[in-house]
Scaffold this active site. Structure first.
Site, PDB file in Angstrom:
ATOM      1  N   LYS A   1     -19.890  57.690 -10.903  1.00 40.65           N
ATOM      2  CA  LYS A   1     -20.469  57.759  -9.559  1.00 40.65           C
ATOM      3  C   LYS A   1     -21.506  56.649  -9.387  1.00 40.65           C
ATOM      4  CE  LYS A   1     -22.559  61.299  -6.522  1.00 40.65           C
ATOM      5  NZ  LYS A   1     -23.040  62.712  -6.487  1.00 40.65           N
TER       6      LYS A   1
ATOM      7  N   SER B   1     -21.076  65.445  -2.796  1.00 46.34           N
ATOM      8  CA  SER B   1     -21.172  64.016  -2.626  1.00 46.34           C
ATOM      9  C   SER B   1     -20.380  63.193  -3.632  1.00 46.34           C
ATOM     10  CB  SER B   1     -22.637  63.585  -2.688  1.00 46.34           C
ATOM     11  OG  SER B   1     -23.181  63.863  -3.970  1.00 46.34           O
TER      12      SER B   1
ATOM     13  N   SER C   1     -22.508  68.978  -5.840  1.00 47.23           N
ATOM     14  CA  SER C   1     -21.809  67.718  -5.584  1.00 47.23           C
ATOM     15  C   SER C   1     -20.732  67.331  -6.578  1.00 47.23           C
ATOM     16  CB  SER C   1     -22.809  66.579  -5.479  1.00 47.23           C
ATOM     17  OG  SER C   1     -23.331  66.538  -4.177  1.00 47.23           O
TER      18      SER C   1
END
Ligand code: GLN
Length: 460
Positions: free
Chosen positions: A56, A131, A155
């Site tokens: 990420k 996310s 997330s």
């Protein structure tokens, strides 16, 4: 080659050389990511004889940019690797790219990225969740066997659920946060996305452990997470959170009931349990998380990193204009809400009160874990929604985390495991929560459920 990427990593690596496997990943990214847009950066020169993994883009790396999907970090490159990255490199992992996210990990759909929306591999008109939507979509589309994400309120688990893959949030303090760009420091943890439970157990084992660079990292010994995956759930006790299931309707309810039947069939004891304060978790989460975010994001001032406004004439204007130009609307909303919750005269009514309810939540969970080894809810209240469906309604977007945020507030580990499909063909997911540092037992329970159901094998 796509057949190879459909296999769990530990099976695939017996079939081909590390180089062939890595090339298969890079080829899959080149072929598929145009439509999905899971990646913000791809390192075509990535090397390493071990696990190819995507990361990420709020976890810092020296060999690629780190943007947090924000314009304010444009042009930023970290002078150091996050601890999880150093650990992966030390185990010969190939860091193949950085994945898309909601700006600064604030969101549940990856629509709040400054660099475009990530699409759900099961239906390109739907969101991938967020996310860590890029990480979940990259694994679901079989571009990489594993990806790191980050969790503040769900997330990793929520996008994993929406993309039909496994998502793990470890105990707070289990994985070093050094080099994870902070959102809410008291909640943030790095987590793992993979196709199968075994792969998640393997990857968590690679990154877990104490780190002197993170004062909140735990010295608790790291278990051998994959060593009891075959042991089953006979005699283990699963508590079904009553306040959560009361809110379920239609096919999410049917799917959840079917999952309970599978666990019972495998010999587990499954009973309802009340966790009264869980209904307040979302309200508490959005006060605590935004308050901490408003403080953490003050470091982005146009001076130290990334974007600096070119029109500013005074120092004050450099701060104000750089932030006004650099942050997106959702991040600004969070900073304003958090600043308000911490402001004098309101601190006790909002932040202070939220912390007291959070203590109550911890208490209620420890009571429930006196009687049960695990607690169960669906991971999300609904499957993936169409792109654009919630961007105009922040509150409905925030409710996507209703079942995931409690584990972050309490600090316990939790895993999202694929539990089948809605009638529209989109994945659904079971959440298993476990006591602090009980990741090994949690993987064992998740593996037993996965073995009985095998939903991960479904083709998209
Ligand atoms: N969706 C939640 C939020 O928007 C959780 C985000 C996260 O876990 N990073 O804050």
């Amino acid at each position: 080659m796509s057949e190879l990427l459909a296999l769990p990593w530990h099976e695939a690596r017996a079939e081909v050389s590390p180089r062939e496997y890595l090339d298969a990943c890079l080829d899959a990214i080149a072929a598929r990511d145009g439509a999905i847009r899971a990646f913000l950066h791809v390192n075509r020169d990535a090397a390493g004889d071990g696990l190819p993994i995507a990361v990420k883009d709020n976890i810092v790396t020296t060999d690629m940019p780190t943007t947090c999907a924000s314009r304010i970090l444009s042009g930023f490159r970290s002078p150091f690797d996050a601890t999880v990255i150093s650990r992966l490199r030390a185990q010969n992992a190939a860091i193949v790219g950085k994945t898309n996210l909601d700006e600064f990990a604030m969101g549940s759909s990856t629509e709040h990225s400054a660099f475009g929306v990530t699409r759900n591999p099961w239906n390109l008109d739907c969101v991938a969740g967020g996310s860590s939507g890029g990480s979940a979509a990259a694994v679901a589309a079989r571009m990489v066997p594993a990806a790191l994400g980050s969790e503040t309120g769900g997330s990793v688990r929520q996008p994993a659920a929406l993309c039909g893959v496994v998502g793990v949030k470890p105990t707070y303090g289990r994985v070093s946060r050094y080099g994870l760009v902070a959102f809410a420091s008291g909640l943030d943890q790095i987590g793992v996305v993979t196709k199968t439970v075994r792969e998640s157990a393997d990857v968590l084992g690679m990154i877990a452990g104490h780190d002197p660079m993170d004062s909140t990292s735990s010295t608790h010994p790291v278990d051998d997470y994959a060593s009891e995956l075959e042991e089953g759930v006979r005699g283990l006790r699963f508590g079904v959170v009553r306040e959560a299931i009361e809110q379920l309707t239609g096919e999410v309810r049917e799917n959840f009931d079917a999952a309970l039947a599978v666990l019972r069939g495998a010999g587990a004891a499954v009973e309802e349990v009340s966790v009264p304060s869980i209904s307040y978790a979302i309200a508490v989460y959005y006060i605590v998380a935004n308050a901490e975010a408003s403080a953490n994001l003050s470091r982005f001032d146009g001076i130290r990193y990334g974007h600096r406004s070119s029109s500013a004439r005074t120092l004050e204007d450099v701060y104000a204009d750089s932030r006004a130009e650099g942050f997106g609307a959702e991040v600004k909303r969070r900073i304003m809400l958090g600043t308000f919750a911490l402001s004098s005269g309101y601190y006790d009514a909002y932040y202070g009160r939220a912390q007291r309810v959070r203590a109550r939540l911890r208490h209620d969970f420890s009571e429930a874990f006196r009687k049960f080894d695990f607690l169960l809810t669906p991971t999300t209240p609904e499957p993936a929604f169409p792109v654009g469906a919630k961007t105009g309604d922040p509150l409905s977007m925030y409710l996507s985390d209703i079942f995931t945020a409690p584990a972050n507030l309490v600090g316990i580990p939790a895993i999202a495991v694929p539990s089948g499909f809605a009638r529209n063909g989109l994945p659904l997911s079971l959440q298993i929560m476990a006591p602090h540092f009980a990741e090994k037992a949690m993987f064992r329970a998740a593996a037993a459920y996965e073995r009985e159901t095998q939903f991960w094998r479904e083709k998209r």
